[in-house]
Design an enzyme around this catalytic site. Structure first.
Site, PDB file in Angstrom:
ATOM      1  N   LYS A   1     -41.731 -11.371  -4.401  1.00 15.16           N
ATOM      2  CA  LYS A   1     -42.311 -11.478  -5.562  1.00 15.16           C
ATOM      3  C   LYS A   1     -42.603 -12.983  -6.148  1.00 15.16           C
ATOM      4  O   LYS A   1     -41.796 -13.805  -6.065  1.00 15.16           O
ATOM      5  CB  LYS A   1     -41.039 -10.725  -6.631  1.00 15.16           C
TER       6      LYS A   1
ATOM      7  N   ASP B   1     -41.495 -15.320 -16.079  1.00 13.00           N
ATOM      8  CA  ASP B   1     -41.444 -13.968 -16.567  1.00 13.00           C
ATOM      9  C   ASP B   1     -40.930 -13.908 -17.992  1.00 13.00           C
ATOM     10  O   ASP B   1     -39.838 -13.953 -18.380  1.00 13.00           O
ATOM     11  CB  ASP B   1     -40.470 -12.975 -15.693  1.00 13.00           C
TER      12      ASP B   1
ATOM     13  N   LYS C   1     -38.390 -10.873 -23.469  1.00 12.91           N
ATOM     14  CA  LYS C   1     -36.614 -11.264 -23.214  1.00 12.91           C
ATOM     15  C   LYS C   1     -36.172 -11.875 -24.497  1.00 12.91           C
ATOM     16  O   LYS C   1     -36.559 -12.656 -25.250  1.00 12.91           O
ATOM     17  CB  LYS C   1     -36.691 -12.277 -22.001  1.00 12.91           C
TER      18      LYS C   1
ATOM     19  N   ASP D   1     -38.387 -16.799 -10.988  1.00 11.79           N
ATOM     20  CA  ASP D   1     -38.822 -15.203 -10.696  1.00 11.79           C
ATOM     21  C   ASP D   1     -39.812 -15.191  -9.536  1.00 11.79           C
ATOM     22  O   ASP D   1     -40.382 -14.223  -9.282  1.00 11.79           O
ATOM     23  CB  ASP D   1     -39.343 -14.564 -11.962  1.00 11.79           C
TER      24      ASP D   1
ATOM     25  N   ARG E   1     -42.124  -4.990 -10.164  1.00  5.09           N
ATOM     26  CA  ARG E   1     -42.382  -4.000  -9.020  1.00  5.09           C
ATOM     27  C   ARG E   1     -43.948  -3.606  -9.233  1.00  5.09           C
ATOM     28  O   ARG E   1     -44.342  -3.142  -8.252  1.00  5.09           O
ATOM     29  CB  ARG E   1     -41.589  -2.703  -9.543  1.00  5.09           C
TER      30      ARG E   1
HETATM   31  N1  BES Z   1     -37.179 -11.030 -13.231  1.00  4.48           N
HETATM   32  C1  BES Z   1     -36.365  -9.938 -13.934  1.00  4.48           C
HETATM   33  C2  BES Z   1     -35.293  -9.712 -13.121  1.00  4.48           C
HETATM   34  C3  BES Z   1     -34.084 -10.747 -13.319  1.00  4.48           C
HETATM   35  C4  BES Z   1     -33.161 -10.607 -14.321  1.00  4.48           C
HETATM   36  C5  BES Z   1     -33.867 -11.762 -12.427  1.00  4.48           C
HETATM   37  C6  BES Z   1     -32.047 -11.633 -14.461  1.00  4.48           C
HETATM   38  C7  BES Z   1     -33.144 -12.826 -12.657  1.00  4.48           C
HETATM   39  C8  BES Z   1     -32.067 -12.797 -13.463  1.00  4.48           C
HETATM   40  C9  BES Z   1     -37.145  -8.691 -14.143  1.00  4.48           C
HETATM   41  O1  BES Z   1     -38.441  -8.797 -14.065  1.00  4.48           O
HETATM   42  C10 BES Z   1     -36.614  -7.865 -15.133  1.00  4.48           C
HETATM   43  O2  BES Z   1     -36.817  -8.373 -16.323  1.00  4.48           O
HETATM   44  N2  BES Z   1     -35.977  -6.821 -14.937  1.00  4.48           N
HETATM   45  C11 BES Z   1     -35.685  -5.937 -15.897  1.00  4.48           C
HETATM   46  C12 BES Z   1     -35.781  -4.485 -15.573  1.00  4.48           C
HETATM   47  C13 BES Z   1     -35.538  -3.623 -16.576  1.00  4.48           C
HETATM   48  C14 BES Z   1     -36.560  -3.894 -17.789  1.00  4.48           C
HETATM   49  C15 BES Z   1     -35.690  -2.193 -16.274  1.00  4.48           C
HETATM   50  C16 BES Z   1     -34.099  -6.201 -15.996  1.00  4.48           C
HETATM   51  O3  BES Z   1     -33.282  -6.363 -14.996  1.00  4.48           O
HETATM   52  O4  BES Z   1     -33.560  -6.267 -16.969  1.00  4.48           O
HETATM   53 ZN    ZN Z   2     -39.389 -10.434 -13.168  1.00  2.00          ZN
HETATM   54 MN    MN Z   3     -39.021  -8.924 -16.147  1.00  2.00          MN
END
Ligand code: BES
Ligand code: ZN
Ligand code: MN
Length: 491
Positions: A261, A266, A273, A285, A348
């Site tokens: 990835k 992000d 966020k 990320d 994803r």
């Molecule tokens: N890059 C994040 C995941 C992440 C979170 C990595 C914390 C490292 C630390 C990913 O793209 C993301 O935002 N995932 C979301 C998914 C949700 C929206 C279903 C998450 O984990 O909150």
């Molecule tokens: Zn991400």
């Molecule tokens: Mn994300």
């Protein structure tokens, strides 16, 4: 720093610091340790008593040795119980020795540790990795030259491992990959961008003679990569789909694809966020892409008889008038449609098109690595990555590789019934399911983009970064994944 192997007995070694590994039941000095203690006029015994040194794994103690001796400092490193000695214990003992020598301002260090499994090559490699990774400090963004330099350990000799030069070379090649991954992950999003990631891939290709293909936005459009491009469309920077290939001389024993990835930042997109979600850490990320390029650098030097494709659909997840809207429907390159119910589940989407691309290469197995979900961090904590695979064979290969590499993986369930939560009224699927089991539904989403090639997914959101010093990891990026990937490819 120079790393050497020697058969000089520890009783005769001379230099600034001598590090000696002790098991828990060894603190009563016997054999040559008793002789060493005698030679050091009882300093060893005193150190053990004064520091209540018990040989516990991870413990260490150091002291000055009286004048007239061929060494200045003695360092004790605890190894825990002798039965079931792990390679990782030696890696960490190498790190502890190097850190102690550095703290004691020693330029030359001798390390005397026991053999793992009677295997001198694996032992030398692990200790060398621990030393090299522990001494690496990232000062690229510091302006103060004092902080940049600091006292340096200049020469390290591994005692009792004479003849293991090849293992040292291997360790250094692997560590160069781990360090590249650390540097890519630690660099902020204004330094490491999709464009510079592609440049890094190009530099590796040029230096080691790998094949490089960079797909630009138009190329990806032609391939129908609507999921990846949907994420990329709000960024002012162009997406770069990176495909680096290592081909051995002669017929490859197998063909593998590694996908990382590569979100260089992000923001979450329009589902931005919130504060407290660690948005400032979202430069990490691209940890999967960092591990992928790090593995490429190592494998290009190790030259195994395996063909390996290194892939990353690199981009940023940003906000602008071009951003995808929550509710948009995207079509991936395998024709499947996705309703975007959360723009923050972007990794994803990029992986979906990368998986379809990788499968078309006709490889024997695909592994993807991704900082995919916060849910995986909640499930397994900061030091363990989640492993999902429908294939027991690939899962077992990766678990074995990670054990030897000292990177923790835990196999998680591919619970198909949870895909129910990803059903969409309007499209083939949504991109996020309910909060419970969020790391599992993410893996199930990815599975929709792999037809029949054996595949595994590693969620590395936790272990790509450490806040506190831990063994050979200094605070910052860990380069997680590189050692496991290398060990897997070589297996
Ligand atoms: N890059 C994040 C995941 C992440 C979170 C990595 C914390 C490292 C630390 C990913 O793209 C993301 O935002 N995932 C979301 C998914 C949700 C929206 C279903 C998450 O984990 O909150
Ligand atoms: Zn991400
Ligand atoms: Mn994300």
């Amino acid at each position: 720093m120079e790393l050497r192997v020697t058969n000089t007995p520890r009783l005769e070694w001379t230099g600034d610091a001598l590090a000696v590994g002790l098991f828990e039941d060894q603190v009563e000095l016997t054999d040559d340790l008793a002789a060493l203690d005698e030679k050091l006029s009882g300093t060893l015994k005193e150190l053990i008593t004064e520091t209540e040194f018990k040989g516990k794994e991870g413990s260490s103690a150091a002291t000055r040795v009286g004048g007239g001796s061929g060494i200045r400092k003695i360092i004790l490193v605890g190894l825990g119980k002798p039965d079931g000695l792990k390679l990782e214990t030696l890696r960490r003992a190498g790190a502890a020795s190097a850190k102690a020598a550095k703290k004691e301002k020693c330029k030359t260090l001798g390390i005397s540790l026991p053999l793992w499994n009677g295997d001198a090559a694996a032992t030398a490699q692990a200790i060398a990795e621990g030393v090299e990774l522990a001494l690496y400090q990232d000062t690229r963004f510091k302006s103060d030259p004092e902080e940049k330099q600091g006292p340096k350990v200049e020469q390290v000799e591994l005692l009792g491992l004479g003849g293991q030069e090849a293992a040292i070379t291997r360790a250094r090649q692997i560590c160069s990959g781990v360090i590249l991954a650390r540097e890519l992950v630690a660099a902020p999003a204004n330094i490491v961008t999709p464009v510079t990631l592609a440049e890094t891939a190009s530099a590796i290709a040029q230096e080691y003679g790998l094949e490089l293909e960079i797909l630009e936005r138009e190329d990806c459009e032609k391939l129908g990569m609507g999921a990846y491009l949907g994420v990329a469309q709000a960024s002012d920077l162009p997406p770069k789909f990176i495909h680096l290939t290592y081909k051995p001389e002669g017929t490859p024993r197998r063909k593998l694809a590694i996908i990382g990835k590569g979100l260089t930042f992000d923001s979450g997109g329009l589902n931005i966020k919130v504060s407290g979600s660690g948005i400032e850490m979202m430069k990490t990320d691209m940890g999967g892409a960092g591990a992928t390029l790090g593995a490429a650098k190592a494998i290009a030097q190790l030259k195994p008889d395996v063909e390996v494709h290194f892939i990353s659909a690199a981009t940023e997840n940003m906000i602008s008038g071009h951003a995808m809207h929550p509710g948009d429907i995207l079509t991936a390159s395998n024709g499947k449609t996705i309703e975007i119910n959360n723009t923050d589940a972007e990794g994803r989407l990029t992986l979906a098109d990368a998986l379809v691309f990788a499968e078309k290469l006709g490889v024997d197995a695909i592994v993807d690595l991704a900082t995919l979900t916060g849910a995986c961090v909640i499930a397994l904590g900061d030091n363990i990555a989640g492993l999902w695979s429908p294939s027991d064979e690939i899962a077992d290969q990766l678990l074995k590789a990670s054990e030897l590499a000292g990177e923790k993986l835990w196999r998680m369930p591919m619970e198909e019934t949870y895909f129910e939560g990803m059903k969409s009224v309007v499209a083939d699927m949504k991109n996020t399911g309910p909060r419970p089991g969020g790391a599992i539904t993410a893996a199930l989403f990815l599975k929709q983009f792999v037809k029949e090639t054996p595949w595994a997914h590693l969620d590395i959101a936790g272990p790509v970064w450490v806040d506190k010093e831990n063994g050979y990891n200094n605070p910052g990026a860990t380069g997680f994944g590189v050692r496991t990937l290398v060990s897997w490819v070589l297996s």
